[in-house]
Motif scaffolding. Sequence first.
Motif, PDB file in Angstrom:
ATOM      1  N   LEU A 130       0.801  -1.186   0.094  1.00 31.69           N
ATOM      2  CA  LEU A 130      -0.082   0.054  -0.080  1.00 31.69           C
ATOM      3  C   LEU A 130       0.804   1.478   0.176  1.00 31.69           C
ATOM      4  O   LEU A 130       0.494   2.235  -0.684  1.00 31.69           O
ATOM      5  CB  LEU A 130      -1.176  -0.040   1.112  1.00 31.69           C
ATOM      6  CG  LEU A 130      -2.100   0.793   1.120  1.00 31.69           C
ATOM      7  CD1 LEU A 130      -3.029   0.218   0.138  1.00 31.69           C
ATOM      8  CD2 LEU A 130      -2.832   0.638   2.698  1.00 31.69           C
ATOM      9  N   GLN A 131       1.958   1.198   0.828  1.00 34.69           N
ATOM     10  CA  GLN A 131       2.865   2.389   0.866  1.00 34.69           C
ATOM     11  C   GLN A 131       3.560   2.630  -0.406  1.00 34.69           C
ATOM     12  O   GLN A 131       3.807   3.735  -0.945  1.00 34.69           O
ATOM     13  CB  GLN A 131       3.651   2.287   2.151  1.00 34.69           C
ATOM     14  CG  GLN A 131       2.984   2.296   3.360  1.00 34.69           C
ATOM     15  CD  GLN A 131       2.294   3.568   3.699  1.00 34.69           C
ATOM     16  OE1 GLN A 131       2.469   4.506   3.485  1.00 34.69           O
ATOM     17  NE2 GLN A 131       0.921   3.228   4.128  1.00 34.69           N
ATOM     18  N   HIS A 240     -14.889  -1.333   7.304  1.00 36.06           N
ATOM     19  CA  HIS A 240     -13.895  -0.349   7.596  1.00 36.06           C
ATOM     20  C   HIS A 240     -13.095  -0.744   8.725  1.00 36.06           C
ATOM     21  O   HIS A 240     -11.939  -0.174   9.081  1.00 36.06           O
ATOM     22  CB  HIS A 240     -14.510   0.843   7.975  1.00 36.06           C
ATOM     23  CG  HIS A 240     -15.275   1.487   6.975  1.00 36.06           C
ATOM     24  ND1 HIS A 240     -16.061   2.789   7.193  1.00 36.06           N
ATOM     25  CD2 HIS A 240     -15.620   1.316   5.619  1.00 36.06           C
ATOM     26  CE1 HIS A 240     -16.769   3.107   6.131  1.00 36.06           C
ATOM     27  NE2 HIS A 240     -16.569   2.251   5.267  1.00 36.06           N
ATOM     28  N   GLY A 241     -13.140  -1.902   9.543  1.00 40.42           N
ATOM     29  CA  GLY A 241     -12.458  -2.184  10.602  1.00 40.42           C
ATOM     30  C   GLY A 241     -11.129  -3.210  10.164  1.00 40.42           C
ATOM     31  O   GLY A 241     -10.487  -3.461  11.243  1.00 40.42           O
ATOM     32  N   PHE A 242     -11.252  -3.858   9.068  1.00 40.29           N
ATOM     33  CA  PHE A 242     -10.209  -4.529   8.818  1.00 40.29           C
ATOM     34  C   PHE A 242      -8.955  -3.728   8.058  1.00 40.29           C
ATOM     35  O   PHE A 242      -8.478  -3.853   7.071  1.00 40.29           O
ATOM     36  CB  PHE A 242     -10.677  -5.593   7.976  1.00 40.29           C
ATOM     37  CG  PHE A 242     -11.399  -6.456   8.353  1.00 40.29           C
ATOM     38  CD1 PHE A 242     -11.381  -7.520   9.200  1.00 40.29           C
ATOM     39  CD2 PHE A 242     -12.964  -6.411   8.003  1.00 40.29           C
ATOM     40  CE1 PHE A 242     -12.072  -8.528   9.825  1.00 40.29           C
ATOM     41  CE2 PHE A 242     -13.929  -7.148   8.631  1.00 40.29           C
ATOM     42  CZ  PHE A 242     -13.471  -8.184   9.566  1.00 40.29           C
ATOM     43  N   ALA A 243      -8.384  -2.714   8.932  1.00 47.52           N
ATOM     44  CA  ALA A 243      -7.179  -1.891   8.514  1.00 47.52           C
ATOM     45  C   ALA A 243      -5.901  -2.882   8.387  1.00 47.52           C
ATOM     46  O   ALA A 243      -5.766  -3.704   9.215  1.00 47.52           O
ATOM     47  CB  ALA A 243      -7.043  -0.912   9.422  1.00 47.52           C
ATOM     48  N   VAL A 244      -4.856  -2.140   7.704  1.00 49.25           N
ATOM     49  CA  VAL A 244      -3.492  -3.121   7.614  1.00 49.25           C
ATOM     50  C   VAL A 244      -2.454  -2.065   8.408  1.00 49.25           C
ATOM     51  O   VAL A 244      -1.565  -2.569   8.712  1.00 49.25           O
ATOM     52  CB  VAL A 244      -3.186  -3.415   6.177  1.00 49.25           C
ATOM     53  CG1 VAL A 244      -4.212  -4.451   5.869  1.00 49.25           C
ATOM     54  CG2 VAL A 244      -3.206  -2.298   5.331  1.00 49.25           C
ATOM     55  N   MET A 245      -2.791  -0.639   8.416  1.00 55.33           N
ATOM     56  CA  MET A 245      -1.938   0.210   8.746  1.00 55.33           C
ATOM     57  C   MET A 245      -2.198   0.914  10.180  1.00 55.33           C
ATOM     58  O   MET A 245      -1.863   0.712  11.162  1.00 55.33           O
ATOM     59  CB  MET A 245      -1.588   1.293   7.947  1.00 55.33           C
ATOM     60  CG  MET A 245      -0.658   1.116   6.692  1.00 55.33           C
ATOM     61  SD  MET A 245       0.812   0.955   7.240  1.00 55.33           S
ATOM     62  CE  MET A 245       1.470   2.661   7.502  1.00 55.33           C
ATOM     63  N   PHE A 256      -8.674   5.499   6.827  1.00 52.41           N
ATOM     64  CA  PHE A 256      -7.540   6.348   6.827  1.00 52.41           C
ATOM     65  C   PHE A 256      -6.560   5.406   5.891  1.00 52.41           C
ATOM     66  O   PHE A 256      -5.753   6.270   5.078  1.00 52.41           O
ATOM     67  CB  PHE A 256      -7.186   6.437   8.091  1.00 52.41           C
ATOM     68  CG  PHE A 256      -8.247   7.006   9.027  1.00 52.41           C
ATOM     69  CD1 PHE A 256      -9.183   7.842   8.718  1.00 52.41           C
ATOM     70  CD2 PHE A 256      -8.224   6.349  10.637  1.00 52.41           C
ATOM     71  CE1 PHE A 256      -9.853   8.388   9.452  1.00 52.41           C
ATOM     72  CE2 PHE A 256      -9.074   7.027  11.237  1.00 52.41           C
ATOM     73  CZ  PHE A 256     -10.143   7.743  10.689  1.00 52.41           C
ATOM     74  N   ASP A 257      -6.485   4.276   5.866  1.00 50.12           N
ATOM     75  CA  ASP A 257      -5.546   3.449   5.173  1.00 50.12           C
ATOM     76  C   ASP A 257      -5.494   3.868   3.748  1.00 50.12           C
ATOM     77  O   ASP A 257      -4.539   4.118   2.919  1.00 50.12           O
ATOM     78  CB  ASP A 257      -5.566   2.063   5.379  1.00 50.12           C
ATOM     79  CG  ASP A 257      -4.829   1.609   6.576  1.00 50.12           C
ATOM     80  OD1 ASP A 257      -4.484   2.585   7.442  1.00 50.12           O
ATOM     81  OD2 ASP A 257      -5.121   0.309   6.881  1.00 50.12           O
ATOM     82  N   LYS A 263      -3.662  11.562  -0.393  1.00 48.44           N
ATOM     83  CA  LYS A 263      -3.987  12.565   0.780  1.00 48.44           C
ATOM     84  C   LYS A 263      -2.374  13.340   0.362  1.00 48.44           C
ATOM     85  O   LYS A 263      -2.556  14.684   0.112  1.00 48.44           O
ATOM     86  CB  LYS A 263      -3.919  12.159   2.215  1.00 48.44           C
ATOM     87  CG  LYS A 263      -5.028  12.062   2.600  1.00 48.44           C
ATOM     88  CD  LYS A 263      -5.254  11.396   3.976  1.00 48.44           C
ATOM     89  CE  LYS A 263      -4.388  12.078   4.919  1.00 48.44           C
ATOM     90  NZ  LYS A 263      -4.395  11.215   6.387  1.00 48.44           N
ATOM     91  N   ASP A 264      -1.147  12.767   0.544  1.00 49.83           N
ATOM     92  CA  ASP A 264       0.086  13.597   0.385  1.00 49.83           C
ATOM     93  C   ASP A 264       0.045  13.945  -1.155  1.00 49.83           C
ATOM     94  O   ASP A 264       0.782  15.175  -1.172  1.00 49.83           O
ATOM     95  CB  ASP A 264       1.091  12.543   0.627  1.00 49.83           C
ATOM     96  CG  ASP A 264       1.582  12.489   2.005  1.00 49.83           C
ATOM     97  OD1 ASP A 264       0.686  13.026   3.160  1.00 49.83           O
ATOM     98  OD2 ASP A 264       1.891  11.503   2.379  1.00 49.83           O
ATOM     99  N   THR A 265      -0.520  13.417  -1.873  1.00 47.38           N
ATOM    100  CA  THR A 265      -0.270  13.682  -3.513  1.00 47.38           C
ATOM    101  C   THR A 265      -1.036  15.020  -3.886  1.00 47.38           C
ATOM    102  O   THR A 265      -0.486  15.613  -4.572  1.00 47.38           O
ATOM    103  CB  THR A 265      -0.381  12.584  -4.391  1.00 47.38           C
ATOM    104  OG1 THR A 265       0.355  11.330  -3.865  1.00 47.38           O
ATOM    105  CG2 THR A 265      -0.168  12.837  -5.738  1.00 47.38           C
ATOM    106  N   LEU A 266      -2.127  14.653  -3.364  1.00 44.65           N
ATOM    107  CA  LEU A 266      -3.278  15.974  -3.805  1.00 44.65           C
ATOM    108  C   LEU A 266      -3.697  16.940  -2.799  1.00 44.65           C
ATOM    109  O   LEU A 266      -3.664  18.173  -3.112  1.00 44.65           O
ATOM    110  CB  LEU A 266      -4.376  15.094  -4.516  1.00 44.65           C
ATOM    111  CG  LEU A 266      -4.123  14.128  -5.659  1.00 44.65           C
ATOM    112  CD1 LEU A 266      -5.394  13.560  -6.033  1.00 44.65           C
ATOM    113  CD2 LEU A 266      -3.385  14.905  -6.808  1.00 44.65           C
TER     114      LEU A 266
END
Length: 315
Positions: A130-131, A240-245, A256-257, A263-266
């Motif tokens: 993802l990152q 929404h609860g199955f986050a990886v980060m 949020f993930d 977010k950082d790009t735009l």
Amino acid sequence: MEQLTDLKAILHSKRANIYYLEKCRVMQKDGRVLYLTEGKEEKQYWNIPIANTTVILLGTGTSITQAAVRMLASAGVLIGFCGGGGTPLLAGNEVEWLSPQSEYRPTEYVQGWLSFWFDESKRLQVAKRLQRLRLDYLQRVWGKDRELQNYGFYADDADVERALNSFNARITQSPSVTDLLTIEAQLTKNLYKIAAQATRTDGFTRDHAGEDDANAFLNHGNYLAYGLAATTLWVLGIPHGFAVMHGKTRRGALVFDVADLVKDTLVLPWAFICAKERNNEQEFRQQCLQSFAEHKALDFMFDTVKNLSLEGRLL
């Protein structure tokens, strides 16, 4: 009244509109969803093209009728209640999403996601993937967006390259999600510094409760990205609860993930640019939405989550 099939004719990944409304009443009238504002002399009705809308954020002073909610749900539009300016009134509060109640959504993506999610090592692999996709998107967008480049945001800028290369190298070596979150926060902090230098924003410090324009625009733009992420996950049927980060105790953490992909790009550069140009909230919001559409942010979110879900079966 439009039929259900007509309302969902436009794929969610291709929809263009996000609405933030305040001080108005949202209602259904003659088979359409409208919002009513009260002027000094008369009331005015404005139509919402729900078949081409992903999210409606209801800010302060709003109300909505049951009939309007029913129509929005039929069109697959998410509703979020939030504070003024598209962000929470209190720092610890979150937008509460009302997802359309439809069980007729694909199951292959949630099954693929869950096939790796309960294994910590596999979850870390997906978090790293993802990152890397997030970095690829930033390099691709900043490498071709002439408007951003006019304000000093270049993918091949020495400081940007140094920050991205450092983060990319540390992703591979990261032993845990906690460590990955730490270096991810450092990357974003470096990008804030680069953006502040490019726009000559002196003394900037990231403060979610800050009242300066740059901080306010960052909050506002991030919640627009959260709306796109919530839409992506709802359409693909992934809770929404199955986050990886993000935090394991936060029910909406996967939102949020996924939002972090763009977010950082735009959002980040335009928050600083619009603050420098002394744009108002509405002008910043329009710029964000235009940038989301131009760089196919929603398409990118859909493709990423779908691919990670299907690849997860092979880990």
